[in-house]
Structures are given as structure tokens and as C-alpha cells.
Motif scaffolding. Structure first.
Motif, PDB file in Angstrom:
ATOM      1  N   LEU A  20     -13.254   1.844  -4.131  1.00  0.00           N
ATOM      2  CA  LEU A  20     -12.525   3.115  -4.072  1.00  0.00           C
ATOM      3  C   LEU A  20     -11.784   3.245  -2.746  1.00  0.00           C
ATOM      4  N   VAL A  21     -12.481   2.980  -1.653  1.00  0.00           N
ATOM      5  CA  VAL A  21     -11.883   3.127  -0.319  1.00  0.00           C
ATOM      6  C   VAL A  21     -10.693   2.197  -0.149  1.00  0.00           C
ATOM      7  N   TRP A  22     -10.828   0.958  -0.568  1.00  0.00           N
ATOM      8  CA  TRP A  22      -9.733  -0.002  -0.395  1.00  0.00           C
ATOM      9  C   TRP A  22      -8.536   0.334  -1.280  1.00  0.00           C
ATOM     10  N   SER A  23      -8.790   0.835  -2.483  1.00  0.00           N
ATOM     11  CA  SER A  23      -7.664   1.220  -3.347  1.00  0.00           C
ATOM     12  C   SER A  23      -6.900   2.388  -2.728  1.00  0.00           C
ATOM     13  N   VAL A  24      -7.618   3.344  -2.129  1.00  0.00           N
ATOM     14  CA  VAL A  24      -6.974   4.476  -1.470  1.00  0.00           C
ATOM     15  C   VAL A  24      -6.177   4.013  -0.258  1.00  0.00           C
ATOM     16  N   LEU A  25      -6.776   3.164   0.567  1.00  0.00           N
ATOM     17  CA  LEU A  25      -6.096   2.680   1.776  1.00  0.00           C
ATOM     18  C   LEU A  25      -4.845   1.878   1.432  1.00  0.00           C
ATOM     19  N   LEU A  26      -4.907   1.081   0.374  1.00  0.00           N
ATOM     20  CA  LEU A  26      -3.735   0.291  -0.025  1.00  0.00           C
ATOM     21  C   LEU A  26      -2.616   1.194  -0.545  1.00  0.00           C
ATOM     22  N   LEU A  27      -2.968   2.218  -1.324  1.00  0.00           N
ATOM     23  CA  LEU A  27      -1.957   3.157  -1.812  1.00  0.00           C
ATOM     24  C   LEU A  27      -1.315   3.918  -0.659  1.00  0.00           C
ATOM     25  N   LEU A  28      -2.125   4.350   0.309  1.00  0.00           N
ATOM     26  CA  LEU A  28      -1.590   5.042   1.482  1.00  0.00           C
ATOM     27  C   LEU A  28      -0.664   4.139   2.284  1.00  0.00           C
ATOM     28  N   SER A  29      -1.040   2.871   2.429  1.00  0.00           N
ATOM     29  CA  SER A  29      -0.236   1.922   3.207  1.00  0.00           C
ATOM     30  C   SER A  29       1.097   1.635   2.523  1.00  0.00           C
ATOM     31  N   ILE A  30       1.054   1.392   1.219  1.00  0.00           N
ATOM     32  CA  ILE A  30       2.296   1.151   0.475  1.00  0.00           C
ATOM     33  C   ILE A  30       3.184   2.389   0.536  1.00  0.00           C
ATOM     34  N   GLY A  31       2.573   3.567   0.390  1.00  0.00           N
ATOM     35  CA  GLY A  31       3.329   4.811   0.464  1.00  0.00           C
ATOM     36  C   GLY A  31       3.990   4.994   1.811  1.00  0.00           C
ATOM     37  N   LEU A  32       3.294   4.652   2.867  1.00  0.00           N
ATOM     38  CA  LEU A  32       3.828   4.779   4.228  1.00  0.00           C
ATOM     39  C   LEU A  32       5.084   3.928   4.395  1.00  0.00           C
ATOM     40  N   VAL A  33       5.002   2.694   3.932  1.00  0.00           N
ATOM     41  CA  VAL A  33       6.148   1.783   4.032  1.00  0.00           C
ATOM     42  C   VAL A  33       7.319   2.282   3.193  1.00  0.00           C
ATOM     43  N   MET A  34       7.022   2.720   1.968  1.00  0.00           N
ATOM     44  CA  MET A  34       8.089   3.128   1.058  1.00  0.00           C
ATOM     45  C   MET A  34       8.727   4.458   1.456  1.00  0.00           C
ATOM     46  N   VAL A  35       7.956   5.384   2.036  1.00  0.00           N
ATOM     47  CA  VAL A  35       8.533   6.640   2.517  1.00  0.00           C
ATOM     48  C   VAL A  35       9.555   6.344   3.608  1.00  0.00           C
ATOM     49  N   TYR A  36       9.219   5.431   4.503  1.00  0.00           N
ATOM     50  CA  TYR A  36      10.157   5.069   5.563  1.00  0.00           C
ATOM     51  C   TYR A  36      11.416   4.422   4.987  1.00  0.00           C
ATOM     52  N   SER A  37      11.203   3.462   4.077  1.00  0.00           N
ATOM     53  CA  SER A  37      12.337   2.763   3.479  1.00  0.00           C
ATOM     54  C   SER A  37      13.245   3.721   2.713  1.00  0.00           C
ATOM     55  N   ALA A  38      12.636   4.639   1.938  1.00  0.00           N
ATOM     56  CA  ALA A  38      13.419   5.532   1.082  1.00  0.00           C
ATOM     57  C   ALA A  38      14.092   6.667   1.841  1.00  0.00           C
ATOM     58  N   SER A  39      13.618   6.961   3.057  1.00  0.00           N
ATOM     59  CA  SER A  39      14.110   8.147   3.769  1.00  0.00           C
ATOM     60  C   SER A  39      15.029   7.835   4.947  1.00  0.00           C
ATOM     61  N   ILE A  40      15.254   6.567   5.253  1.00  0.00           N
ATOM     62  CA  ILE A  40      16.064   6.222   6.429  1.00  0.00           C
ATOM     63  C   ILE A  40      17.459   6.830   6.352  1.00  0.00           C
ATOM     64  N   ALA A  41      18.119   6.635   5.222  1.00  0.00           N
ATOM     65  CA  ALA A  41      19.511   7.091   5.091  1.00  0.00           C
ATOM     66  C   ALA A  41      19.619   8.607   5.192  1.00  0.00           C
ATOM     67  N   ILE A  42      18.739   9.322   4.484  1.00  0.00           N
ATOM     68  CA  ILE A  42      18.830  10.783   4.498  1.00  0.00           C
ATOM     69  C   ILE A  42      18.426  11.339   5.859  1.00  0.00           C
ATOM     70  N   ALA A  43      17.485  10.676   6.539  1.00  0.00           N
ATOM     71  CA  ALA A  43      17.073  11.127   7.869  1.00  0.00           C
ATOM     72  C   ALA A  43      18.212  10.972   8.869  1.00  0.00           C
ATOM     73  N   GLU A  44      18.929   9.838   8.788  1.00  0.00           N
ATOM     74  CA  GLU A  44      20.065   9.619   9.687  1.00  0.00           C
ATOM     75  C   GLU A  44      21.188  10.617   9.413  1.00  0.00           C
ATOM     76  N   ALA A  45      21.398  10.929   8.138  1.00  0.00           N
ATOM     77  CA  ALA A  45      22.457  11.881   7.781  1.00  0.00           C
ATOM     78  C   ALA A  45      22.128  13.295   8.251  1.00  0.00           C
TER      79      ALA A  45
END
Length: 386
Positions: A20-45
Motif C-alpha cells: 500500500l505504502v509503495w503504491s501511494v508513494l509511486l503515484l505521488l511521485s509520478i503525479g509530481l513529475v507530471m504536474v510540473y510537465s503539464a503546468s510549465i507553459a501555463i505557469a510561464e504565461a
């Protein structure tokens, strides 16, 4: 209480569910990377070229806050959550009322769902999901003898669901209303309600959803746009058509991390509701399948923890654990369905992954309670006193 089970392997059992703990940590980690990737353009704008990490920084802050609250929640014995279930429910109801008061509630895109705390915005509906799970579990345990009685067991609960749903629809937050109603029905079913009443509740819920969709033009437009997004790709079907384009471009292995085109102002809410579409474009089928598997593991482990608690005759803990698992699984399923065009567009985040302060904080808080239930199960199996 002191439980002793003759099992020589219990002493070597870890203190927590590592899967359970590892599945949560992996989802949080993937989410962290993808939030950054998906938000770069809108954050700069929005904030300038030097602030491309604006949403990432806020996401990290919310995540840290969620973990701190989770750490505090883990210290609270499960029986105290049951003892104060009614107070949590009343706090949640108060927040749902406050968010509707002009000057207190904050309106964004036509919906008044947030309370401004100056530094952050609080979305009460996210925490109400957890409070309602705790309250419903306590209600089912207290009313077990009258659960199949219409007047003593079912009717009071139906009034509570109606009151919560009314306040949510006033915001309006149709997605949260559907999730909470479905969770309450599920907890009643798990608690042993008669199948006829359960079937009647499902029918009532389906009928209510039909009426709410029919009387609100914007909800009806979403259904129409969902049925054929390509009929109006620049209007009603705009969001969904671009989400489907993102999935199509991703193919098996994706275009590469950071290589999404759809996140460049084509796909609205790319870092929140449609994060999975960006992930599909950049990491492909393999990336999406990984996320689906991790969520499936999380839900299965939550249901297993609940089943173990039921075997130990901790019925409140069992219902809370299963309710939390169903909440995360249901919301993830709806978000994925929306992103893939299987369900109509609805503003529900992907738990543990999408940008959204209240959402990620509430889910971390809930998972800490789930882990506390698991920890107490393991202590009882060892024969320790709690």
C-alpha cells in the motif's frame, strides 16, 4: 482490548502494509513529475518565464501539508474517529454552508466551491467526502439493528444524504455530490442493508441524476458533447477532443517526457482534471497502464485492510477502510473515464496526482487513517493492547 491469534508468523510481520505504502508513494511521485510537465507553459504565461515551477512549488507545499496532517491523523486511535464522527459531519456541513455565503466563498469559473484562507483556498467538498465516510460508518454500526427499517434506519440517512447533496449542488459541485452519494450507498450495502432498499437507492440515485442533468443546460451540453465531441470540436467537444488527440499521439510509449503539444494551451486544465491525458501523450499506453495498476493495487489493499478489520470484529474500522478505498478508486475511475471519453466531462481530480491543494491534502489525510487501521489490525494480530 487484547486479541491473541496463535500464529508464529505474526511477530515477524511488518508494522504497515508495504505494498500500500509503495503504491501511494509511486503515484505521488509520478503525479509530481507530471504536474510540473503539464503546468510549465501555463505557469510561464501567467507568472513569467522565471516562474515555470510555480505550480510545482505549490503542489509540493500542498503535498507536505497533507503529509503533516496525515502524520497527525495517524496518531489518533480509530475509536476516537468513531467517537467524534458526528462532530466531523457537523464541521463539514458548516463549511458547506460557509462556502455559499458571499464574501466568504470564492467563485472560480462560475462555481463557488472555495473558502479563501488568504495563503491557500480550502475546498470543503474534498474533506466532506472523508467526513461522510466516517459518519456513515459510525451510523451503520450504531443503527445495525434498525438498518432495514425504513423509518428508524433508512429514512434519517436519506435525509442526511439529501441535505449534503443540496448544499453541494448549490455551489454547484455535481461531481462531488455524485461521489458522496455513491459512497454512502456503498457503505450501506457493505453494512448489510436489505437488497431491496439498496436497489431502490440505486434507482433513486439514477433518477435524480437524470433530472439534474435534464434541468441544467450546461450539464446536458456536456452529455451531448461527450456523445460526439467531433460534432463540435471547437465548442462543446473542445476539451474532450483534445484529450483524445493527446491519447492518440501517445500511442504505446509516448512522445517523451515534456514533449506534449496538447499542454501548450490546447488542452484546458491540463495540470488538474486532464493530467492523465498529458501523461498518455508523453508516456503512452505503458504510462497509463502503470497508473491504472497502481490505483488498482491501492484499492485492493484498502479493501483487504477493511476485510481484516471485519474479521477482528472492528466493524467501524472495516467500513472506513473500505470506504476510503472505494472513494479513491471511484474518483480515479471517473477521472480516467472523462479523460478517455468514456464518461461525460466532470471536474474531478485524479487522486494523489492532479494539482489541487484540498484534494491531495484530503486524500493524504484519509490514507493516514487507513494506515492507522492497518497498524491497529497488526497490533491485534500480535496480541498487543490498543
Amino acid at each position: 482490548m487484547n486479541y491473541q491469534i496463535d500464529n508464529p508468523n505474526t511477530n515477524s510481520m511488518p508494522d504497515f502494509d508495504q505494498v500500500l505504502v509503495w503504491s501511494v508513494l509511486l503515484l505521488l511521485s509520478i503525479g509530481l513529475v507530471m504536474v510540473y510537465s503539464a503546468s510549465i507553459a501555463i505557469a510561464e504565461a501567467q507568472f513569467g518565464a522565471n516562474n515555470s515551477g510555480h505550480y510545482l512549488i505549490r503542489h509540493v507545499i500542498y503535498l507536505a501539508l497533507g503529509m503533516l496532517l496525515g502524520l497527525a491523523a495517524f496518531q489518533v486511535p480509530v475509536h476516537l474517529w468513531q467517537k467524534y464522527a458526528i462532530f466531523l459531519f457537523l464541521i463539514g456541513m458548516l463549511l458547506l454552508v460557509l462556502v455559499l455565503i458571499p464574501g466568504i466563498g470564492r467563485e472560480v469559473n462560475g462555481s463557488q466551491r472555495w473558502i479563501s484562507l488568504y495563503v491557500v483556498n480550502l475546498q470543503p467538498s474534498e474533506f466532506m467526502k472523508l467526513f461522510m465516510i466516517i459518519y456513515a460508518a459510525d451510523y451503520v454500526v450504531r443503527k445495525a439493528a434498525h438498518l432495514n427499517s425504513f423509518y428508524k434506519g433508512f429514512l434519517p440517512f436519506l435525509v442526511i444524504i439529501g441535505a449534503v447533496g443540496f448544499l453541494l449542488l448549490r455551489q454547484p459541485d455535481f461531481g462531488a455530490a455524485v461521489v458522496i452519494t455513491a459512497l454512502m450507498i456503498a457503505i450501506l450495502f457493505l453494512g448489510g442493508i436489505h437488497l431491496k432498499i439498496f436497489a431502490g437507492l440505486l434507482g433513486l440515485m439514477a433518477g435524480g441524476m437524470f433530472v439534474l442533468i435534464y434541468v441544467a443546460n450546461y450539464r446536458l451540453d456536456r452529455i451531448v458533447g461527450f456523445m460526439d465531441p467531433w460534432a463540435d470540436p471547437l465548442g462543446k467537444g473542445y476539451q474532450l477532443s483534445h484529450a483524445l488527440i493527446a491519447f492518440g499521439r501517445g500511442e504505446w510509449l509516448g512522445v517523451g517526457l515534456g514533449g506534449s503539444i496538447e499542454k501548450l494551451f490546447y488542452l484546458p486544465e491540463a495540470h488538474t482534471d486532464f493530467l492523465l491525458a498529458v501523461l498518455a501523450e508523453e508516456l503512452g499506453f505503458v504510462g497509463v497502464a502503470t497508473v491504472v495498476i497502481l490505483f488498482a493495487i491501492l484499492v485492493v489493499r484498502a479493501l483487504a485492510i477493511g476485510r481484516q478489520a471485519a474479521k477482528l470484529e472492528c466493524h467501524f474500522a472495516a467500513l472506513v477502510a473500505q470506504g476510503i478505498g472505494l472513494w479513491i478508486g471511484m474518483q480515479a475511475l471517473i477521472n480516467m473515464g472523462v479523460n478517455m471519453g468514456v464518461l461525460p466531462t466532470k471536474g474531478l481530480t485524479l487522486p494523489l496526482m492532479s494539482f489541487g491543494g484540498s484534494s491531495i491534502t484530503a486524500v493524504c489525510f484519509a490514507l493516514a487513517i487507513l494506515m492507522r487501521i492497518d497498524w491497529e489490525n497488526r497490533q491485534r494480530l500480535r496480541g498487543a493492547s490498543i
